[in-house]
Design an enzyme around this catalytic site. Structure first.
Site: not given
Ligand code: KE4
Length: 426
Positions: A142, A237, A265
């Protein structure tokens, strides 16, 4: 009725599903979401004053634990100078210098406001730089909710991407090719067929959105070689792995140099921050320097930069924190596996550093297909039981557990006791 239930009843009337991000709705475990009022260290406190040991950490950012004093104090002080200016600030230069210092592969970096934005922008940059359109992603990985990446899982290695969401036209996904994680042959098939059209391969260097799936030996190296052979860019990623596996993320942990990296994050310390960066010759194509347009009102916001810089600086100045975190995580996840073995459960525990996942399957989980053999109902029972015992796990089999430096041995021991209690109750 609990306060969480009452709040949820109100929320569903005015917020889709009652939440601002789907996974928070607890739908895959068939429970009412807890409405969290505060957090401190490794603990969450909900509106009914229940205390939970938190294994989500806001989905990764809170590696130092919640309410870390220096981070909080720095944010409070920064707020006194103003919240947002929409202008260049010194603190953005400080953040850029810090990221470039910590990640040798990054010569230039652009701040954005989420992981989704970072990935969307990195892909646009890769397409702009190579003048190619196709990208390869991996089923089960994802990368946020930008149109081009909402591709039906397992939509066939040889077929064009089929949208996996309403509202995404085929045109947005037809250049997105799916391959299988840990399966280099599935990547080679795409390159052999249309290598000259492939702008980039984007990969989670540790797949942490189908549980936790580490790269098999040679997988990341193979991607690097294929990209070099065909002139495509390799995008890591690292929204989850960045600054989590070590100060230099998965690229440092595995020793593979990507062309572009995306972050989120941890880089924000709990505030909305994303970033993408890489080689200077690639990043110089980004506006206003080059022809790839990307912008953002709150990009590089001084408060968010402050939180991120404070957290990253603490991590940079304390490399021993990673040794401590990864060591206790190794012990913790191994003890879970030992409990399963002792109680005769064939379930699997995958982990890399402080990221881990207990899969309710007897199949070794190395990709999306094997992850999907998990018994999600059994997971839901386990997750709900743990919630009742005050252990707050990600409410989905296909998410990671996140340990933080605030998870003391005592806290981990208590968690293991609850896990053992679950699996040895008959
Ligand atoms: P955000 O847009 O949610 O900041 O980041 C998107 C993203 C990009 N890349 C990776 C590897 C990610 O894991 C994410 C987002 N992670 C999920 C947790 N699996 C966020 C939780 C949520 O969607 O609420």
């Amino acid at each position: 009725m609990t306060k969480s239930e009452a709040l949820f009843q109100e929320a569903v009337k005015i917020i889709p599903g009652g939440v601002n991000s789907p996974v928070r709705a607890f739908r895959s475990i068939g429970a009412t979401p807890k409405f969290i009022k505060s957090a401190k260290g490794a603990y969450l406190f909900d509106e009914d004053n229940n205390q939970y040991i938190d294994y989500i950490g806001s989905w990764g950012p809170m590696i130092l634990g919640h309410g870390q004093k220096e981070v909080l104090d720095s944010v409070v002080d920064a707020c006194k100078c103003g919240l947002s200016f929409g202008a260049a600030t010194g603190i953005e230069v400080e953040m850029a210098k810090l990221v470039c210092e910590l990640l040798p592969s990054i010569e230039m970096v652009r701040m954005v406001n989420s992981g989704t934005e970072a990935v969307m922008s990195a892909i646009r940059t890769a397409r702009g730089f190579t003048r190619r359109s196709k990208i390869i992603k991996f089923t089960g990985c994802y990368h946020g909710h930008s149109d081009g990446l909402l591709v039906k899982a397992g939509s066939g290695v040889m077929t064009e991407g089929i949208p996996d969401s309403l509202g995404v036209p085929l045109g947005c996904t037809q250049d997105t090719l799916s391959a299988n994680y840990n399966d280099l042959d599935s990547v080679k098939e795409h390159f052999h067929r249309c290598g000259e059209e492939i702008a980039a391969v984007i990969v989670e260097p540790v797949a942490a959105n189908m549980g936790v799936v580490p790269p098999l030996q040679g997988f990341l190296e193979g991607l690097r070689d294929l990209c070099d052979t065909y002139g495509a860019l390799l995008i890591f990623d690292e929204v989850i792995t960045g600054f989590r596996l070590g100060i230099d993320g998965a690229q440092g942990y595995y020793g593979i140099t990507p062309d572009l990296t995306t972050f989120g994050k941890i880089i924000g310390g709990g505030m909305p921050v994303g970033a993408y960066g890489g080689k200077r010759e690639i990043m110089e194509i980004v506006a206003p320097l080059g022809g790839v347009y990307q912008a953002g009102t709150l990009s590089g916001n001084p408060i968010a930069m402050t939180a991120g810089i404070t957290q990253l600086t603490i991590l940079k100045e304390h490399p021993e924190y990673y040794l401590e975190l990864n060591k206790k995580a190794d012990k913790f996840y191994k003890k879970i596996q030992d409990i399963l073995q002792k109680e005769g459960y064939p379930y699997k525990v995958n982990h890399v550093g402080s990221l881990g996942c207990l899969y309710f399957t007897e199949t070794e989980v190395i990709d999306y297909e094997s992850a999907k053999t998990s018994d999600t109902k059994a997971f839901a029972n386990y997750c709900n039981y743990m919630m009742e015992q005050g252990i707050y796990l990600a409410p989905s089999q296909f998410e990671a557990m996140f340990l933080s430096l605030a998870h003391t041995d005592e806290i981990l021991e208590k968690t293991l006791e609850m896990i053992e209690q679950y699996f040895c109750r008959k």
